[in-house]
Scaffold this motif. Structure first.
Motif, short mmCIF file in Angstrom:
data_model
loop_
_atom_site.label_atom_id
_atom_site.label_comp_id
_atom_site.label_asym_id
_atom_site.label_seq_id
_atom_site.Cartn_x
_atom_site.Cartn_y
_atom_site.Cartn_z
N HIS A 37 2.87 -32.29 -8.29
CA HIS A 37 1.67 -31.36 -8.82
C HIS A 37 2.02 -31.07 -10.14
N HIS A 39 -0.65 -30.73 -14.18
CA HIS A 39 -2.02 -31.00 -14.83
C HIS A 39 -1.63 -31.69 -16.29
N GLU A 137 -5.55 -28.49 -6.68
CA GLU A 137 -4.76 -27.73 -5.90
C GLU A 137 -5.80 -26.58 -5.35
N ASP A 290 4.38 -28.86 -12.25
CA ASP A 290 3.19 -28.04 -12.56
C ASP A 290 2.85 -27.90 -14.00
ZN LIG Z 1 -1.10 -26.14 -10.77
#
Ligand SMILES: [Zn+2]
Length: 332
Positions: A37, A39, A137, A290
């Motif tokens: 996970h 970005h 997500e 993340d």
């Molecule tokens: Zn995230």
């Protein structure tokens, strides 16, 4: 202490007991890892190169994120633009940086999206693509940016997305909230400089009325997955905490994914991850950064966590299971 050196006078190693000398397997430096996970498409080229240089084997980039849509309220076309932007750049990102990159497609609940149904309908075509590895997500969250999204509305948009995940046999990445105020920064490593380029004054009052919002959100998420017919072992609960681990491990089959790169935001350290693995085993534990362009991020945090887990007593096989085998099995 019978070690002797030809040095002019005794040096430190002569005083060290050989039994105290730690042994580190060099394989630890070469261990591949998967970030389930992030970005990363919102980071810089140099940041993505850092992923590759520190041994990232694969990653899943969540294309949904209201931070990058300029307009409020957010409309379906804004979210679709984010999906398309990530999809458009994926091939060149992989060509530049070697690691295997896939996408997460979904509707983030951090801001209310008017007319989200249109997006969920479109998800069918996106989820059929080879480039898309997960739905997300999404997931129940307690506070929204600019405009609240009531709980019934969130249940609906999350359930519908989990149905899509089930239909395409994709895992779902569900973020979990941390605090009634949505974003609580436990400490700031650099004095008063905020690590978040988001106007926190625009965060709305919580829609989840619970002392432990993470646990409350997780319980609803699991319920929704069951209703949607998505197997619990296809559910990844992101931003895991040591506190929520007993419920997830004892009462569900979901995966717990620890965000290791923002200790100042999520209050998670390698010690927490090690404690959960020691108690419940490595089988359902994952790691994620993340990392996103709106936050002070640390790409090397995941690699550093692997070293720390070893220092905290986990063996190489266990670390490999968490960093590589679990995510590869989940995403294959
Ligand atoms: Zn995230």
């Amino acid at each position: 202490m019978d070690r002797r050196y030809p040095s002019a006078r005794p040096i430190d190693p002569e005083f060290v007991d050989d039994e105290d000398r730690p042994e580190f397997p060099p394989e630890l430096t070469n261990l591949p890892w998967v970030d389930v996970h992030n970005h990363a498409h919102t980071l810089s080229w140099n940041d993505r190169e850092r992923f590759a240089l520190s041994g990232c084997h694969a990653m899943v980039m969540m294309a949904a994120g209201y931070y990058w849509t300029p307009y409020r309220p957010v409309e379906p076309s804004d979210v679709r633009y984010l999906w398309d932007d990530a999809l458009n750049r994926l091939d060149q990102i992989e060509r530049s940086h070697i690691f295997d990159a896939k996408l997460g497609i979904g509707v983030h609940t951090g801001v209310r999206v008017e007319g989200w149904e249109e997006l969920v309908d479109l998800m069918d075509d996106y989820c059929a693509l080879e480039e898309v590895a997960v739905v997300g997500e999404t997931g129940i969250t307690s506070t929204q940016h600019v405009e609240r999204w009531d709980l019934d509305g969130q249940r609906e948009v999350v359930r519908r997305q989990l149905e899509v995940a089930s239909a395409y046999d994709l895992p779902a990445i569900l973020h979990t909230p941390s605090d009634p105020s949505g974003i609580d920064i436990p400490f700031r490593a650099r004095g008063t400089v905020p690590g978040y380029e988001l106007d926190l004054d625009l965060q709305q009052s919580p829609v989840l009325d619970a002392d432990d919002v993470k646990r409350a959100a997780v319980e609803i998420d699991v319920e929704l997955a069951d209703e949607a017919g998505l197997d619990q072992d296809r559910v990844v609960l992101s931003h895991a905490s040591r506190e929520v681990a007993p419920f997830v491990m004892d009462h569900t089959d979901c995966h717990l994914s620890f965000t290791v790169s923002y200790p100042w935001l999520h209050d998670v350290t390698p010690r927490d991850v090690a404690a959960v693995i020691e108690e419940y085993g490595p089988e359902r534990v994952l790691l994620e950064t993340d990392s996103a362009g709106v936050l002070r991020n640390d790409i090397f945090a995941l690699k550093r966590t692997l070293f720390e887990l070893y220092r905290l007593g986990l063996d190489l096989d266990t670390i490999r299971t968490v960093a590589f085998e679990n995510p590869m099995e989940l995403l294959s």
